[in-house]
Design an enzyme around this catalytic site. Structure first.
Site, PDB file in Angstrom:
ATOM      1  N   TYR A   1      -1.406  -8.850 -10.263  1.00  0.00           N
ATOM      2  CA  TYR A   1      -1.556 -10.308 -10.309  1.00  0.00           C
ATOM      3  C   TYR A   1      -2.002 -10.791 -11.694  1.00  0.00           C
ATOM      4  O   TYR A   1      -1.839 -11.955 -12.034  1.00  0.00           O
ATOM      5  CB  TYR A   1      -2.573 -10.792  -9.267  1.00  0.00           C
ATOM      6  CG  TYR A   1      -2.133 -10.622  -7.830  1.00  0.00           C
ATOM      7  CD1 TYR A   1      -0.841 -10.207  -7.514  1.00  0.00           C
ATOM      8  CD2 TYR A   1      -2.993 -10.872  -6.784  1.00  0.00           C
ATOM      9  CE1 TYR A   1      -0.442 -10.037  -6.199  1.00  0.00           C
ATOM     10  CE2 TYR A   1      -2.599 -10.719  -5.463  1.00  0.00           C
ATOM     11  CZ  TYR A   1      -1.323 -10.293  -5.179  1.00  0.00           C
ATOM     12  OH  TYR A   1      -0.930 -10.143  -3.871  1.00  0.00           O
TER      13      TYR A   1
ATOM     14  N   LYS B   1      -1.188   4.068  -3.444  1.00  0.00           N
ATOM     15  CA  LYS B   1       0.224   4.437  -3.292  1.00  0.00           C
ATOM     16  C   LYS B   1       0.500   5.504  -4.358  1.00  0.00           C
ATOM     17  O   LYS B   1       1.392   5.362  -5.196  1.00  0.00           O
ATOM     18  CB  LYS B   1       1.094   3.178  -3.470  1.00  0.00           C
ATOM     19  CG  LYS B   1       2.571   3.375  -3.195  1.00  0.00           C
ATOM     20  CD  LYS B   1       2.912   3.472  -1.728  1.00  0.00           C
ATOM     21  CE  LYS B   1       4.401   3.704  -1.544  1.00  0.00           C
ATOM     22  NZ  LYS B   1       4.763   4.085  -0.159  1.00  0.00           N
TER      23      LYS B   1
ATOM     24  N   ASP C   1       1.237   2.064   2.946  1.00  0.00           N
ATOM     25  CA  ASP C   1       2.167   1.795   4.057  1.00  0.00           C
ATOM     26  C   ASP C   1       1.604   2.341   5.363  1.00  0.00           C
ATOM     27  O   ASP C   1       1.682   1.695   6.417  1.00  0.00           O
ATOM     28  CB  ASP C   1       3.566   2.355   3.765  1.00  0.00           C
ATOM     29  CG  ASP C   1       3.531   3.707   3.090  1.00  0.00           C
ATOM     30  OD1 ASP C   1       2.447   4.165   2.673  1.00  0.00           O
ATOM     31  OD2 ASP C   1       4.597   4.345   3.001  1.00  0.00           O
TER      32      ASP C   1
ATOM     33  N   ASP D   1      -5.540  -9.880   5.055  1.00  0.00           N
ATOM     34  CA  ASP D   1      -4.970 -10.884   5.961  1.00  0.00           C
ATOM     35  C   ASP D   1      -4.536 -10.243   7.274  1.00  0.00           C
ATOM     36  O   ASP D   1      -4.733 -10.797   8.352  1.00  0.00           O
ATOM     37  CB  ASP D   1      -3.762 -11.572   5.309  1.00  0.00           C
ATOM     38  CG  ASP D   1      -4.153 -12.896   4.673  1.00  0.00           C
ATOM     39  OD1 ASP D   1      -5.337 -13.044   4.319  1.00  0.00           O
ATOM     40  OD2 ASP D   1      -3.280 -13.768   4.530  1.00  0.00           O
TER      41      ASP D   1
END
Ligand code: NAD
Length: 354
Positions: A135, A189, A221, A249
Site C-alpha cells: 500500500y 506467503k 491462503d 475484515d
C-alpha cells in the site's frame, strides 16, 4: 491520562457519549478534551483534520474516536473528505500497529452466518501492520509500456518491508499474545514472495525473546480458509498490511455483529487511537438506536494498551458480557426473546453492571 475525544459524524456523538460516561464512572482520573475530526470539522473549519485537533491529538496519550463520514460530504474534493482526516491522523501519529479483536459472545452466536458451534465463544485478535507493505510501495503507477511489440497499459505496485518494520509489529503481536492465550500465528506467503520470506525469517529470529509464546506460521491462503473452517484454533494472528486488511475484515464478519467490535492503532510507545470497527451509520444517525458497545469496548482497549489498566479494562469487558447475558440488545443484535434498548439505555445497563 490525557485523552483526546473525537466524536466525529453520524452516530459518532451518540456512541461516544456512552463511552465517556463509562470512563467517567471508573475510579480513575482522566483529562478529556473534545475536538472535531471528519465531516463536522469540515463544516466548522473547512478542513477534515484541523490544526486545533492536530495539537490536541499530538499532546494526548490516547485518542478515542467515534466514526467519520456521511453522504453530505461525499461530493467534496478528495482532499477535503472526512476520510482524509482519518488517514491524516493515523499517519501523523505514526500508528503502525492495528489491533482488531473478533469476539463472538455466546449470547450472540446466532448473529454469525456460520454455524453457532463453529463460532460461539470465538475470541481472536488480528494484528495488522498499518504503514508499510504494497500500500505504501514505490514505484507505483499505471503507464503505457511496450510489451511484445504492443503498447498497452501496465499497472505496478511494489511490496516492501524492512526487517525493523517487521520486527516492531511482531513485538506488538508477541506482547499481545503474552496478555492472552500465548499463541501467535504469523501469516505470510513465503512460498511465492521474498518480502514475506523475510517476514517469516524475522518472526523466527524474534521468537526467542518470547519463550512463553508459542509461534506458528501459516500461508495466507490457508489462513483465509482456516478462519472460516475452524476460527477458534487461533489466538493472535499477525500479518502485513494487505493480508491483514483482508483477514481482519473476514474475521470481524465471522461475528456478524459490527456494532460490537472495537479496534486499536498503536505507535511505538503505546500511544493509540481507539475506535469502533464500524462507520458513522448515517442511516440510523440521530435516532438514538446505535449500538455503543464497540466504542465502549474500544475505551477498554485504551485502558489496556495505552494506560496499562488491565483490571479496569476487564471490568468494562465483564460489564458488557453481563448486559448481554441479561438480554439487553440494540437493534443491530436484537433477536426474539431479548429486550430491545436504545443507545442511552444500553449505556445505562453497562453502568449498572459496572
Ligand atoms: P457503516 O459501518 O457506517 O454501516 C454499515 C451498516 O451497519 C449500516 O446499516 C449501519 O446502520 C450499521 N451499523 C454500523 N454501526 C452500527 C452500530 N454501532 N449500531 C447499529 N448499527 C450499526 O458503514 P457504511 O454504511 O459503509 O459507511 C457509512 C459512512 O461511514 C461512510 O461515510 C464511510 O466512509 C464511513 N466509514 C467510516 C469509518 C471510520 O470512521 N473508521 C469506517 C467505515 C466507514
Amino acid at each position: 491520562m490525557k485523552i483526546c475525544v473525537l466524536p466525529g459524524d453520524g452516530i459518532g456523538p451518540e456512541i461516544m457519549a456512552e463511552a465517556v460516561r463509562v470512563l467517567q464512572s471508573l475510579d480513575l482520573k482522566f483529562e478529556m478534551e473534545e475536538a472535531h475530526l471528519g465531516g463536522c470539522a469540515v463544516d466548522a473549519t473547512g478542513e477534515p483534520y484541523p490544526e486545533a485537533t492536530q495539537r490536541l491529538a499530538q499532546a494526548a496519550d490516547a485518542v478515542l474516536l467515534g466514526a467519520v463520514g456521511g453522504p453530505q460530504w461525499d461530493t467534496l474534493p478528495r482532499e477535503q473528505r472526512p476520510e482524509r482526516g482519518l488517514l491524516g491522523i493515523r499517519k501523523q501519529l505514526g500508528l503502525f500497529a492495528n489491533l482488531r479483536p473478533a469476539i463472538l459472545y455466546p449470547e450472540l452466536a446466532n448473529a454469525s452466518t456460520l454455524k453457532p458451534e463453529v463460532v460461539a465463544g470465538l475470541d481472536i485478535l488480528i494484528v495488522r501492520e498499518l504503514t508499510g507493505d504494497i500500500y505504501f510501495g514505490q514505484p507505483r503507477g499505471i503507464e503505457m509500456r511496450d510489451v511484445d511489440g504492443q503498447k498497452q497499459r501496465y499497472g505496478f505496485n511494489t511490496m516492501h518491508y524492512t526487517e525493523s518494520e517487521i520486527r516492531r509489529i511482531l513485538r506488538v503481536a508477541f506482547e499481545a499474545a503474552r496478555k492472552r492465550n500465548k499463541k501467535l500465528c504469523s501469516v505470510d506467503k513465503m512460498n511465492v514472495l521474498e518480502t514475506t520470506q523475510l517476514w517469516r525469517d524475522v518472526a523466527i529470529e524474534t521468537a526467542p525473546e518470547y519463550p512463553d509464546v508459542e509461534l506458528s506460521h501459516m500461508l495466507v491462503d490457508n489462513a483465509a480458509m482456516q478462519l472460516v473452517r475452524n476460527p477458534k484454533q487461533f489466538d493472535v494472528m499477525v500479518t502485513g498490511n494487505m493480508f491483514g486488511d483482508i483477514l481482519s475484515d473476514e474475521a470481524s464478519m465471522l461475528t456478524g455483529s459490527i456494532g460490537m467490535l472495537p479496534s486499536a492503532s498503536l505507535d511505538a510507545n503505546n500511544k493509540g487511537l481507539y475506535e469502533p470497527s464500524h462507520g458513522s451509520a448515517p442511516d440510523i444517525a440521530g435516532k438514538g438506536i446505535a449500538n455503543p458497545l464497540a466504542t465502549i469496548l474500544s475505551a477498554a482497549m485504551m485502558l489496556r494498551y495505552t494506560f496499562a489498566q488491565e483490571e479496569a479494562a476487564q471490568r468494562i469487558e465483564r460489564a458488557v458480557k453481563k448486559v448481554l447475558a441479561q438480554g439487553y440488545r440494540t437493534g443491530d443484535i436484537f433477536e426474539a426473546g431479548t429486550q430491545k434498548v436504545g443507545t442511552k439505555a444500553m449505556g445505562d445497563a453497562v453502568l449498572a453492571a459496572l
